[in-house]
Design a protein around this motif. Sequence first.
Motif, PDB file in Angstrom:
ATOM      1  N   THR A 102      -2.026   6.287   1.736  1.00  0.00           N
ATOM      2  CA  THR A 102      -3.593   5.782   1.211  1.00  0.00           C
ATOM      3  C   THR A 102      -4.516   7.034   1.666  1.00  0.00           C
ATOM      4  N   ALA A 159      -7.185   6.747  -0.589  1.00  0.00           N
ATOM      5  CA  ALA A 159      -6.964   6.082  -1.689  1.00  0.00           C
ATOM      6  C   ALA A 159      -6.820   6.883  -2.920  1.00  0.00           C
ATOM      7  N   TYR A 162      -4.510   5.449  -5.705  1.00  0.00           N
ATOM      8  CA  TYR A 162      -4.679   4.319  -6.586  1.00  0.00           C
ATOM      9  C   TYR A 162      -6.124   4.621  -7.644  1.00  0.00           C
ATOM     10  N   PHE A 216      -1.852  -3.419  -8.601  1.00  0.00           N
ATOM     11  CA  PHE A 216      -1.995  -4.584  -7.600  1.00  0.00           C
ATOM     12  C   PHE A 216      -0.895  -4.953  -6.984  1.00  0.00           C
ATOM     13  N   HIS A 218       1.736  -2.733  -6.187  1.00  0.00           N
ATOM     14  CA  HIS A 218       1.803  -1.553  -5.021  1.00  0.00           C
ATOM     15  C   HIS A 218       0.864  -1.766  -4.024  1.00  0.00           C
ATOM     16  N   GLU A 219      -0.354  -2.057  -4.066  1.00  0.00           N
ATOM     17  CA  GLU A 219      -1.139  -2.493  -2.986  1.00  0.00           C
ATOM     18  C   GLU A 219      -0.820  -3.429  -2.015  1.00  0.00           C
ATOM     19  N   TYR A 220      -0.148  -4.466  -2.715  1.00  0.00           N
ATOM     20  CA  TYR A 220       0.598  -5.418  -2.199  1.00  0.00           C
ATOM     21  C   TYR A 220       1.666  -5.277  -1.159  1.00  0.00           C
ATOM     22  N   TYR A 223       0.318  -2.739   1.602  1.00  0.00           N
ATOM     23  CA  TYR A 223      -0.929  -3.139   2.154  1.00  0.00           C
ATOM     24  C   TYR A 223      -1.141  -2.742   3.708  1.00  0.00           C
ATOM     25  N   VAL A 226      -2.859   0.313   3.478  1.00  0.00           N
ATOM     26  CA  VAL A 226      -4.025  -0.083   2.913  1.00  0.00           C
ATOM     27  C   VAL A 226      -5.173  -0.219   3.892  1.00  0.00           C
ATOM     28  N   VAL A 237     -10.886  -0.411  -3.180  1.00  0.00           N
ATOM     29  CA  VAL A 237      -9.583  -0.253  -3.478  1.00  0.00           C
ATOM     30  C   VAL A 237      -9.347  -1.763  -4.072  1.00  0.00           C
ATOM     31  N   LEU A 238      -9.818  -2.802  -3.315  1.00  0.00           N
ATOM     32  CA  LEU A 238      -9.484  -4.078  -3.770  1.00  0.00           C
ATOM     33  C   LEU A 238     -10.773  -4.627  -5.109  1.00  0.00           C
TER      34      LEU A 238
END
Length: 267
Positions: A102, A159, A162, A216, A218-220, A223, A226, A237-238
Amino acid sequence: MVINSYRSQAELLRKEYIFADLSAVCSSVIIGIFACKMVYDLCRLISAVCFKGYTNLSKSKQIEWNNRAMSTVHALFISTASMYFTFWSDLYSDNLLRGPITLRSSSFSTFTLGVSVGYFLSDLAMIIWFYPSLGTMEYVIHHLLSVVGVSYAMLTGEAQLYTFMVLTSEATTPGINLRWYLDAAGMKKSRVYIINGVVIFLAWLVARILLFVYLFYHEYIFYDQVKQMHTSGILLVLLVPSVIGVMNLIWFWKIFKGLKKTLAKTQ
């Protein structure tokens, strides 16, 4: 200790991109704006000579014709670059020794985002100036979110992965624009128009639905990385992918209904 170290790194990156490298960032945005103007003017000149139906279009249709050429060129550029950074470049690999994904960026990735910011600013200005002929409020919201999200990633270096995932969805734009061109050329009942509709449906499903699901996910999974961004970066990002994702679902439903209607007429 590790988290604080990465946050300090993020702060240094922010200062580096905003202050030390401000001229390079501004140059990339200016290049993007200039490229849009050049493509717009070239399309107007070439279309007047090579396409007989262009001169018969209304003034507003000619403007949209040229504007869509501008968006097509940008889409080809940014979707290709975004797929490279997302799937093939080692810049965002899982190598933990390089720090959180990130917080990673490069001069090339930042330049690419700057060019895209230049496009979104140019197109947003045209949409507002000619409102609502080039797009309604949903397009204004989409472009505002794009400008804010891409600019943040460009200026801070946070980020960017993303951001490129979201920008990969621009791969659907050439097909959408081609559909408009075929309609303007009176080819709405042609086989090419039908094939184009099917391609749009499949491309949208992959680039704007399934890819967002992967984003989403990948973000999880990452995290913990993130969370090492600044609060504003975490919110963007969210929030930005979520809003654009909802808009993609709405547009996808419209595309599905349009394709179903078109295919029904061919039977």
